[in-house]
Design an enzyme around this catalytic site. Sequence first.
Site, PDB file in Angstrom:
ATOM      1  N   SER A 154       0.867  -1.185   0.000  1.00 40.64           N
ATOM      2  CA  SER A 154       0.000   0.000   0.000  1.00 40.64           C
ATOM      3  C   SER A 154       0.901   1.231   0.000  1.00 40.64           C
ATOM      4  CB  SER A 154      -0.850  -0.007   1.281  1.00 40.64           C
ATOM      5  OG  SER A 154      -1.421   1.258   1.520  1.00 40.64           O
ATOM      6  N   TYR A 167      -2.683  -1.390  10.500  1.00 42.74           N
ATOM      7  CA  TYR A 167      -2.632  -1.578   9.041  1.00 42.74           C
ATOM      8  C   TYR A 167      -1.309  -1.040   8.470  1.00 42.74           C
ATOM      9  CZ  TYR A 167      -4.197  -1.268   4.123  1.00 42.74           C
ATOM     10  OH  TYR A 167      -4.311  -1.391   2.762  1.00 42.74           O
TER      11      TYR A 167
HETATM   12  P1  NAD Z   1     -11.455  -5.994  -0.285  1.00 47.25           P
HETATM   13  O1  NAD Z   1     -11.994  -5.910   1.076  1.00 47.25           O
HETATM   14  O2  NAD Z   1     -12.406  -5.897  -1.427  1.00 47.25           O
HETATM   15  O3  NAD Z   1     -10.602  -7.314  -0.499  1.00 47.25           O
HETATM   16  C1  NAD Z   1      -9.897  -7.962   0.512  1.00 47.25           C
HETATM   17  C2  NAD Z   1     -10.058  -9.426   0.296  1.00 47.25           C
HETATM   18  O4  NAD Z   1      -9.285 -10.153   1.261  1.00 47.25           O
HETATM   19  C3  NAD Z   1     -11.512  -9.854   0.476  1.00 47.25           C
HETATM   20  O5  NAD Z   1     -11.889 -10.650  -0.621  1.00 47.25           O
HETATM   21  C4  NAD Z   1     -11.485 -10.654   1.756  1.00 47.25           C
HETATM   22  O6  NAD Z   1     -12.462 -11.682   1.771  1.00 47.25           O
HETATM   23  C5  NAD Z   1     -10.081 -11.217   1.717  1.00 47.25           C
HETATM   24  N1  NAD Z   1      -9.638 -11.693   3.015  1.00 47.25           N
HETATM   25  C6  NAD Z   1      -9.758 -11.080   4.221  1.00 47.25           C
HETATM   26  N2  NAD Z   1      -9.282 -11.870   5.194  1.00 47.25           N
HETATM   27  C7  NAD Z   1      -8.855 -13.005   4.592  1.00 47.25           C
HETATM   28  C8  NAD Z   1      -8.253 -14.202   5.055  1.00 47.25           C
HETATM   29  N3  NAD Z   1      -8.020 -14.391   6.360  1.00 47.25           N
HETATM   30  N4  NAD Z   1      -7.939 -15.167   4.158  1.00 47.25           N
HETATM   31  C9  NAD Z   1      -8.189 -14.997   2.832  1.00 47.25           C
HETATM   32  N5  NAD Z   1      -8.768 -13.888   2.343  1.00 47.25           N
HETATM   33  C10 NAD Z   1      -9.083 -12.902   3.211  1.00 47.25           C
HETATM   34  O7  NAD Z   1     -10.371  -4.842  -0.385  1.00 47.25           O
HETATM   35  P2  NAD Z   1      -9.280  -4.544  -1.511  1.00 47.25           P
HETATM   36  O8  NAD Z   1      -9.175  -3.082  -1.589  1.00 47.25           O
HETATM   37  O9  NAD Z   1      -9.536  -5.309  -2.740  1.00 47.25           O
HETATM   38  O10 NAD Z   1      -7.952  -5.068  -0.779  1.00 47.25           O
HETATM   39  C11 NAD Z   1      -7.061  -5.991  -1.370  1.00 47.25           C
HETATM   40  C12 NAD Z   1      -5.653  -5.680  -0.905  1.00 47.25           C
HETATM   41  O11 NAD Z   1      -5.261  -4.412  -1.415  1.00 47.25           O
HETATM   42  C13 NAD Z   1      -5.468  -5.607   0.608  1.00 47.25           C
HETATM   43  O12 NAD Z   1      -4.260  -6.226   0.963  1.00 47.25           O
HETATM   44  C14 NAD Z   1      -5.419  -4.115   0.874  1.00 47.25           C
HETATM   45  O13 NAD Z   1      -4.693  -3.814   2.036  1.00 47.25           O
HETATM   46  C15 NAD Z   1      -4.714  -3.646  -0.385  1.00 47.25           C
HETATM   47  N6  NAD Z   1      -4.885  -2.218  -0.669  1.00 47.25           N
HETATM   48  C16 NAD Z   1      -6.098  -1.712  -1.025  1.00 47.25           C
HETATM   49  C17 NAD Z   1      -6.197  -0.356  -1.304  1.00 47.25           C
HETATM   50  C18 NAD Z   1      -7.489   0.288  -1.732  1.00 47.25           C
HETATM   51  O14 NAD Z   1      -7.530   1.508  -1.860  1.00 47.25           O
HETATM   52  N7  NAD Z   1      -8.549  -0.455  -1.990  1.00 47.25           N
HETATM   53  C19 NAD Z   1      -5.077   0.471  -1.214  1.00 47.25           C
HETATM   54  C20 NAD Z   1      -3.860  -0.092  -0.840  1.00 47.25           C
HETATM   55  C21 NAD Z   1      -3.772  -1.434  -0.574  1.00 47.25           C
END
Ligand code: NAD
Length: 269
Positions: A154, A167
């Site tokens: 991130s 986080y």
């Molecule tokens: P999201 O909530 O849509 O996706 C997260 C996914 O992780 C979900 O499908 C959830 O079911 C899964 N998950 C949670 N706990 C789990 C576990 N114990 N085992 C397996 N799967 C699990 O959110 P997203 O934005 O798609 O996030 C995906 C990644 O991207 C994360 O690591 C998040 O930190 C990172 N991220 C997102 C953003 C953003 O702006 N959306 C920015 C930076 C980083």
Amino acid sequence: MDTELKGQIAIITGASSGIGTGIAKSMAEAGATVIINHSSDKSTEAADAILKEITDAGGAGMVIKCDVSKEDEVIKMFADVVAAYGTVDILVNNAGLQQDAKFDEMTLAQWQKVIDVNLTGQFLCAREAIREFLRRGPRPEVSAATGKIICMSSVHELIPWAGHVNYASSKGAIKMLMQSLAQEYGDRQIRVNSICPGAIQTPINRPAWDTPQALNSLMQLIPYNRIGQPKDIGNLAVFLASDKSDYITGASIFIDGGMTVFESFADGG
Ligand code: NAD
């Protein structure tokens, strides 16, 4: 169909929503067989629907339920994939979550849950991937690298984040996990890199974009003036998994519409 990842097997954790879904679709379009990992019975329907969309479009893959923070479940997921397809070529360590609180009010459970999923989950999956890459050895017919790991970090591996200390700590640690693995296994032609997204429109950050006021305020942080989409990350993940990026390892690639150039200094600070 693009064929950059043809014949390769990719596990994408947390692929039943958001960025993981975007990556699964992009990698399937590029010819990879995709394993759509999700973590609970609640997400089974969504994971099945994504697989159907992928197979209807001519792609291939399977759905596996596995909590990435549980060692036995991760070991079984990799064993099931090797049993089904023979090996694994690409791991996308994407699963992650937030449990936000002011630091002085943060419970140990909130701290632990985020570290367990965001950091220990990446450790467990990367370890199984590397064990499989070492067992199997090179596959020059599909890729110059013996294996590729993409860690979802991130902008918060760089930007401190008040109210989200668990986080931000997990993402800061992923930087060192990723770089140490790149250092340790580079000579075995295993490439390890991180994607560092800014604001991507997914369920994890809904309050930041689901009203015009919130979106307007978010744009103050993004010079490029749009929120990112899962497809933006999918495109980068395909590149990082393909031979086009064969000389890239140990890198954190920021994909954030310029968030890390600190727009608040645009008028001189
Ligand atoms: P999201 O909530 O849509 O996706 C997260 C996914 O992780 C979900 O499908 C959830 O079911 C899964 N998950 C949670 N706990 C789990 C576990 N114990 N085992 C397996 N799967 C699990 O959110 P997203 O934005 O798609 O996030 C995906 C990644 O991207 C994360 O690591 C998040 O930190 C990172 N991220 C997102 C953003 C953003 O702006 N959306 C920015 C930076 C980083």
